[in-house]
Design an enzyme around this catalytic site. Structure first.
Site, PDB file in Angstrom:
ATOM      1  N   THR A  99     -42.303 -12.051 -22.820  1.00  0.00           N
ATOM      2  CA  THR A  99     -42.754 -12.364 -21.461  1.00  0.00           C
ATOM      3  C   THR A  99     -44.125 -13.010 -21.454  1.00  0.00           C
ATOM      4  O   THR A  99     -44.399 -13.904 -20.660  1.00  0.00           O
ATOM      5  CB  THR A  99     -42.784 -11.066 -20.623  1.00  0.00           C
ATOM      6  OG1 THR A  99     -41.470 -10.553 -20.581  1.00  0.00           O
ATOM      7  CG2 THR A  99     -43.254 -11.315 -19.206  1.00  0.00           C
ATOM      8  N   THR A 175     -42.759  -7.135 -25.261  1.00  0.00           N
ATOM      9  CA  THR A 175     -43.196  -5.735 -25.281  1.00  0.00           C
ATOM     10  C   THR A 175     -42.129  -4.785 -25.836  1.00  0.00           C
ATOM     11  O   THR A 175     -42.467  -3.719 -26.340  1.00  0.00           O
ATOM     12  CB  THR A 175     -43.572  -5.272 -23.861  1.00  0.00           C
ATOM     13  OG1 THR A 175     -42.483  -5.550 -22.982  1.00  0.00           O
ATOM     14  CG2 THR A 175     -44.819  -5.968 -23.368  1.00  0.00           C
ATOM     15  N   ASP A 176     -40.851  -5.171 -25.763  1.00  0.00           N
ATOM     16  CA  ASP A 176     -39.798  -4.210 -26.122  1.00  0.00           C
ATOM     17  C   ASP A 176     -39.947  -3.663 -27.537  1.00  0.00           C
ATOM     18  O   ASP A 176     -39.804  -2.463 -27.773  1.00  0.00           O
ATOM     19  CB  ASP A 176     -38.409  -4.861 -25.995  1.00  0.00           C
ATOM     20  CG  ASP A 176     -37.991  -5.050 -24.551  1.00  0.00           C
ATOM     21  OD1 ASP A 176     -38.792  -4.761 -23.651  1.00  0.00           O
ATOM     22  OD2 ASP A 176     -36.844  -5.500 -24.322  1.00  0.00           O
ATOM     23  N   LYS A 253     -44.138   1.863 -26.372  1.00  0.00           N
ATOM     24  CA  LYS A 253     -43.872   1.461 -24.989  1.00  0.00           C
ATOM     25  C   LYS A 253     -43.202   2.650 -24.301  1.00  0.00           C
ATOM     26  O   LYS A 253     -42.089   3.018 -24.661  1.00  0.00           O
ATOM     27  CB  LYS A 253     -42.963   0.228 -24.968  1.00  0.00           C
ATOM     28  CG  LYS A 253     -42.631  -0.269 -23.577  1.00  0.00           C
ATOM     29  CD  LYS A 253     -41.831  -1.572 -23.627  1.00  0.00           C
ATOM     30  CE  LYS A 253     -41.487  -2.039 -22.220  1.00  0.00           C
ATOM     31  NZ  LYS A 253     -40.814  -3.343 -22.195  1.00  0.00           N
TER      32      LYS A 253
HETATM   33  N1  ASP Z   1     -37.437  -8.246 -23.400  1.00  0.00           N
HETATM   34  C1  ASP Z   1     -38.751  -8.819 -23.444  1.00  0.00           C
HETATM   35  C2  ASP Z   1     -39.218  -8.832 -24.875  1.00  0.00           C
HETATM   36  O1  ASP Z   1     -39.489  -7.813 -25.427  1.00  0.00           O
HETATM   37  C3  ASP Z   1     -39.705  -8.053 -22.579  1.00  0.00           C
HETATM   38  C4  ASP Z   1     -41.158  -8.501 -22.744  1.00  0.00           C
HETATM   39  O2  ASP Z   1     -41.459  -9.540 -23.227  1.00  0.00           O
HETATM   40  O3  ASP Z   1     -42.031  -7.776 -22.352  1.00  0.00           O
HETATM   41  O4  ASP Z   1     -39.339  -9.892 -25.433  1.00  0.00           O
END
Ligand code: ASP
Length: 418
Positions: A99, A175-176, A253
Site C-alpha cells: 500500500t 504491511t501484511d 501486525k
Molecule cells: N495486502 C497489502 C500488502 O501487504 C496490505 C498493505 O500493503 O498494507 O501488501
C-alpha cells in the site's frame, strides 16, 4: 503524465502550474493546496493537491470548477522527478510494493501498485529536505506474495547500497508480511553500518487518512540515526502524534486496518519519532564498519498452527517432506498429545521441530504440563518468547547454515534480537 486539456486550461487560465499554491472551488467546496504532478493511476481530469497537512487529495475538475492562484512556488519547492537533496546524507529506498507504494485511481477507487519509486517520492517531496534520495524498485508486489528468493535479493541489494555509501536503507513494504521480512532481514544481515528501516502504510498515500507521509518521514529520520539494526517504523497511535521504532525480530501486525497496527511483542519499542526528534530508549546495536549478509535459507520449513481436533494424519500431511517444523502451539507451547508420536518420528528422521506459542505474549514452558514434557522428550525445541514468524525465519537460516546442529540458537538470539 499530463493532466487533461480541460484541467490544463483551468490551471493556465489562473496562471498556475505544478508546485504553485492554489485554491479550487468545486461543487461548493473550497480546497487549498499545492498542485502536484498527475500520477499515472489518477484520471487526467483529477487534479491532485497536497494539503498543508501533508496529505494528497484528488479533485474532479468539471463544469463550474474555479481555480485561483494563491502563491507561486519558490523554485526549490517545485516537485521534481529528480529530487535534489544533494549534499545531504544519502539514503537508499528499496521499494518492494504494498500500500505504501500504491496509488488510488480516483475514477474507479482501485488501488494499483506503483511501478517506480519516484512515484512514491512525488507524494512526499519533503523527503529530499532530509536526505539525498536514492530510489530503486526491487518489486511491485503485495506483500502476501513475498518469498524467500525476494528476501535474499533484498538482503543483497541492501548490502550493495551500503557499499555505495548509503547512510541508511529504507524498505517500503506491504504491511501484511512486513514483520516476516523484518525478521528475515534481521537474521540475514550479519553486520550493518547503518539502519535498515522497514516501513509501510495501512492507507495509501492518496487518501486523506493516509499514514504514508508521516511513516515515511519518520522512517527517513530513523535511517539517519546511529542504529546498526533492522527496525520497523510505523504509527504508534491512531492519531498523527508519533511513530514507534520496533526491533525487526520482535514486531507484529496486530490489527487489520488501524494505523497503529504494529506492536513490539514481549518487549518495548526501541524508541519513538515525534516530529523531527528521534528518541532511542532501549539498548541498540552500534554501527559496524561494513555491511555483510549471509543469505542462505532453507525454504523447506513449515509453520503449523495447533488447534483442537488436529489429527496425526493431518499433521503428517502438513509436515510431509519438511526439513524443519515450527509449531505455533496452544498456551505454554502444546499440541494434542496424539501428535507426539508423529513428532518423535520426524525428529528421529532428522527434522527439526521447534515450539512457539500462539498466545504471542509470554514465553513457552514445556516443563509445566505432561504434554509439554512429552514434547520435550520427543525432541521438540522450545523457542521462549519468540514470535512464530521469527522462529520460522530463524529456523530457515539455522538449517541452511548448520544443517546438523540441534538446539535453538538462544545465545545468538539474545545478543542480536532481544
Ligand atoms: N495486502 C497489502 C500488502 O501487504 C496490505 C498493505 O500493503 O498494507 O501488501
Amino acid at each position: 503524465m499530463e493532466y487533461s486539456d480541460a484541467t490544463k486550461e483551468l490551471l493556465n487560465g489562473a496562471g498556475a502550474s505544478i508546485g504553485d499554491h492554489i485554491s479550487v472551488t468545486t461543487r461548493g467546496a473550497v480546497q487549498r493546496g499545492m498542485v502536484m504532478p498527475r500520477h499515472m493511476f489518477t484520471g487526467p481530469d483529477i487534479l491532485v493537491l497536497k494539503l498543508s497537512s501533508g496529505y494528497n487529495i484528488g479533485l474532479r475538475i468539471g463544469e463550474g470548477t474555479t481555480l485561483v492562484l494563491i502563491e507561486e512556488a519558490k523554485k526549490e519547492e517545485r516537485p521534481s522527478s529528480t529530487p535534489p537533496g544533494t549534499g545531504l546524507p544519502p539514503v537508499a529506498f528499496l521499494s518492494t510494493g504494498g500500500t505504501i507504494a500504491s496509488y488510488v485511481d480516483y475514477r474507479t477507487g482501485a488501488v494499483h501498485p506503483a511501478v517506480e519509486a519516484q512515484d512514491l517520492l512525488f507524494t512526499v517531496p519533503e523527503l529530499s529536505d532530509l536526505c539525498e534520495v536514492r530510489s530503486t524498485v526491487l518489486s511491485s508486489i503485495l506483500s502476501e506474495d513475498m518469498d524467500v528468493a525476494l528476501w535474499q535479493e533484498l538482503a543483497n541489494a541492501i548490502v550493495l547500497e551500503f557499499e555505495k555509501g548509503a547512510r541508511g536503507v529504507i524498505v517500503p513494504h506491504g504491511t501484511d508480511t512486513l514483520g516476516y521480512t523484518a525478521a528475515a532481514l534481521s537474521y540475514m544481515l550479519t553486520s550493518l553500518p547503518g539502519p535498515v528501516v522497514l516501513v509501510g502504510s495501512q492507507r495509501s498515500s492518496d487518501r486523506p487518512s493516509s499514514d504514508a507521509t508521516m511513516n515515511l518521514l519518520a522512517a527517513t529520520r530513523v535511517a539517519l540515526a546511529p542504529i546498526g539494526e533492522v527496525v520497523v517504523v510505523m504509527h504508534d497511535s491512531s492519531s498523527d502524534d508519533r511513530c514507534a521504532i520496533h526491533r525487526g525480530s520482535r514486531v507484529r501486525k496486530m490489527h487489520t486496518s488501524r494505523r497503529d497496527a504494529f506492536q513490539s511483542i514481549n518487549t518495548l519499542p526501541l524508541g519513538y519519532v515525534e516530529g523531527k526528534e528521534v528518541t532511542i530508549l532501549e539498548k541498540v546495536r552500534g554501527l559496524e564498519k561494513r555491511a555483510a549478509a549471509d543469505t542462505r535459507m532453507e525454504p523447506n520449513v513449515v509453520l503449523v498452527h495447533a488447534y483442537p481436533g488436529i489429527t496425526p494424519a493431518r499433521f503428517s500431511g502438513m509436515t510431509s517432506g519438511a526439513k524443519g517444523v515450527v509449531i505455533a502451539g496452544t498456551g505454554l507451547g502444546h499440541i494434542s498429545s496424539d501428535i507426539v508420536p508423529v513428532i518423535s518420528k520426524l525428529v528421529a528422521g532428522g527434522v527439526r521441530v521447534v515450539m512457539t506459542s500462539q498466545c504471542l505474549w509470554g514465553s513457552t514452558n514445556l516443563n509445566v504440563y505432561s504434554t509439554g514434557r512429552e514434547l520435550l522428550q520427543a525432541g521438540v525445541e522450545p523457542c521462549g518468547d519468540m514470535l512464530p514468524e521469527t522462529a520460522l525465519v530463524e529456523l530457515m537460516c539455522r538449517l541452511a547454515r548448520q544443517p546438523g546442529k540441534r538446539g535453538t540458537d538462544a545465545g545468538h538470539r539474545r545478543e542480536r534480537h532481544e
